[in-house]
Design a protein around this motif. Structure first.
Motif, short mmCIF file in Angstrom:
data_model
loop_
_atom_site.label_atom_id
_atom_site.label_comp_id
_atom_site.label_asym_id
_atom_site.label_seq_id
_atom_site.Cartn_x
_atom_site.Cartn_y
_atom_site.Cartn_z
N PHE A 116 1.47 -1.47 -0.07
CA PHE A 116 -0.09 -0.04 0.08
C PHE A 116 1.12 1.63 0.63
CE2 PHE A 116 -2.16 3.29 3.38
CZ PHE A 116 -2.98 3.24 2.04
N THR A 117 2.38 1.14 0.92
CA THR A 117 2.97 2.21 1.41
C THR A 117 3.80 3.00 -0.25
OG1 THR A 117 4.59 1.42 2.09
CG2 THR A 117 2.53 2.56 3.92
N ALA A 118 4.12 1.58 -0.75
CA ALA A 118 4.61 1.47 -1.73
C ALA A 118 4.05 2.36 -3.20
CB ALA A 118 5.25 0.33 -2.45
N ALA A 119 2.70 1.90 -3.38
CA ALA A 119 1.92 2.84 -3.96
C ALA A 119 1.59 4.03 -3.66
CB ALA A 119 0.30 1.78 -4.84
N VAL A 126 5.25 -10.28 -12.46
CA VAL A 126 4.99 -9.19 -11.36
C VAL A 126 3.83 -8.60 -11.01
CG1 VAL A 126 6.68 -10.22 -9.64
CG2 VAL A 126 6.84 -7.93 -11.24
N SER A 127 3.62 -7.68 -11.98
CA SER A 127 2.34 -6.53 -12.73
C SER A 127 2.42 -6.83 -13.20
CB SER A 127 3.52 -4.91 -11.85
OG SER A 127 4.35 -5.04 -12.78
N ILE A 128 1.01 -6.27 -14.18
CA ILE A 128 0.64 -6.68 -15.46
C ILE A 128 -0.57 -4.95 -15.40
CG2 ILE A 128 -0.81 -7.49 -17.42
CD1 ILE A 128 -0.24 -9.97 -16.24
N SER A 169 -5.34 -3.99 -8.39
CA SER A 169 -4.79 -5.06 -7.06
C SER A 169 -3.45 -4.55 -6.54
CB SER A 169 -5.78 -6.10 -6.98
OG SER A 169 -4.95 -6.87 -8.33
N LEU A 170 -3.56 -5.25 -4.81
CA LEU A 170 -2.34 -4.98 -4.71
C LEU A 170 -2.69 -6.41 -3.64
CD1 LEU A 170 -1.55 -2.02 -3.09
CD2 LEU A 170 -0.68 -1.90 -5.43
N MET A 185 7.74 -4.40 -4.27
CA MET A 185 8.36 -3.68 -5.34
C MET A 185 7.62 -3.96 -6.48
SD MET A 185 10.89 -2.41 -3.88
CE MET A 185 11.66 -2.44 -5.83
N SER A 186 6.49 -4.65 -6.72
CA SER A 186 5.92 -4.57 -7.71
C SER A 186 4.64 -3.76 -8.15
CB SER A 186 5.16 -6.38 -8.32
OG SER A 186 4.56 -6.63 -7.39
N ALA A 187 4.38 -3.17 -6.83
CA ALA A 187 3.06 -2.40 -6.94
C ALA A 187 3.84 -0.50 -7.32
CB ALA A 187 2.94 -2.39 -5.50
N MET A 188 5.35 -1.00 -6.88
CA MET A 188 5.75 0.63 -7.40
C MET A 188 6.24 0.42 -8.77
SD MET A 188 9.30 1.50 -5.66
CE MET A 188 9.00 2.24 -5.04
#
Length: 345
Positions: free
Chosen positions: A47-50, A178-180, A136-137, A192-195
């Motif tokens: 959450f905080t990374a995003a 890790v992210s799409i 989503s995270l 990390m992938s949220a960032m």
């Protein structure tokens, strides 16, 4: 006839470093409203990374690119995976009764429930009907799957939930990425992938210049294969030729007493013409301009982060006089050094 002096603009490399301190520029883009739905035991790090990525984007731009609020499934505050409670601006009921944000992100976590929540499913279907971006995270993608919003789409989520997603939602394509970001769906697997996901979104919405500036601030200590992570300055960029990196290192080590181009050439064992070609080819600037921007950037940091006098900063950064320094600073940043310090305070 009046001759007007052109304002100086940083070259690409140094512009990213200084973007947050440059004068205001007109921006026509509307602010994107982002709503984070915090499930009980959500990943606080994700959450905080995003959020940090969005806040940093606002810092490096002259008008807010994003506004965000957080919402609880039922009641605030919401307990995170670290046992820290986070107060929210409302609940799902609050969201139902007002215009939905442009981007709705469901925050999951290692211990978040995988069972459907009727109110959350209803909200997600409403967001889809209103053609909102939905993300989503961690394992928040499970909530999207329960609402039928990931059918025939690729999605990223924490590896611990891959088996569950495969079993329960065969129409969803679980990815090893890790992210799409696919269409109006954004999914990520961890902090990390949220960032990374938010950086990709910023790039799509606002362009590479803003993204590079954000990355410059938040990714200085990004994890590598080595446990001995170091912060690498510009001159340590492995993609640059070694002789160019050597010259940049010499410049960085000689801020107070700048070296001439001839002295740099002699120390690096290359000709003056070679230095000019290296800078133009790889950095799209001249060595003199880069050296000046390096010094003015160093001066900006001392000015805003220390109590040193402007005279001392002038000398420490190799300027011949306070008036010369003041003029250069104002040319680049739009304000005098003394005014910049007052604004910072």
């Amino acid at each position: 006839m009046t001759i007007t002096k052109d304002k100086r603009h940083f070259s690409t490399l140094m512009r990213d470093t200084n973007r947050a301190f440059l004068p205001l520029e007109k921006q026509a883009e509307a602010t994107l409203e982002v709503g984070f739905v915090l499930q009980p035991h959500f990943s606080l790090a994700s959450f905080t990374a995003a959020v940090d990525t969005l806040v940093t984007a606002n810092l490096v731009c002259t008008t807010p690119l994003f506004r965000y609020q957080s919402y609880a499934i039922e009641a605030s505050p919401v307990l995170s995976d670290l046992g820290i409670e986070i107060a929210t601006q409302g609940s799902l009921n609050t969201l139902i009764d007002q215009p939905l944000p442009d981007l709705l992100i469901i925050c999951g976590g290692y211990r978040c429930s995988t069972q459907p929540n009727t109110a959350l499913t209803r909200l997600l279907k409403l967001a889809d009907k209103q053609d909102r971006l939905i993300g989503s995270l961690w394992n928040g993608a499970i909530a999207l799957a329960h609402a039928g919003l990931l059918d025939q789409l690729n999605c990223a989520l924490h590896p611990d939930n891959h088996a569950y997603m495969h079993e329960q939602f065969p129409k969803v394509n679980v990815s090893k990425q890790v992210s799409i970001i696919e269409g109006k769906r954004l999914t990520s697997a961890g902090p990390m992938s949220a960032m990374g996901m938010m950086l990709t979104l910023i790039s799509q919405l606002r362009g590479n210049d803003v993204t590079r500036a954000v990355r410059e601030i938040i990714s200085c200590d990004q994890l590598s294969e080595s446990s001995d992570v170091q912060i690498n300055p510009l001159e340590d960029n492995p993609r640059l030729p070694q002789n160019l990196r050597d010259i940049m290192t010499l410049m960085a080590a000689n801020i107070e007493e700048p070296m001439s181009l001839e002295e740099l050439a002699a120390c690096a064992g290359v000709s003056r013409r070679q230095i000019e070609r290296l800078f133009q080819s790889h950095l799209e600037t001249s060595p003199g301009r880069y050296y000046l921007e390096l010094r003015i950037t160093h001066a900006r940091r001392l000015l805003l982060q220390s109590n040193e006098s402007i005279t001392s900063i002038t000398l420490a950064c190799g300027f011949v006089s306070t008036s010369h320094f003041s003029n250069c600073y104002k040319d680049y940043f739009g304000v005098s050094p003394s005014h910049a310090r007052e604004q910072a305070r």
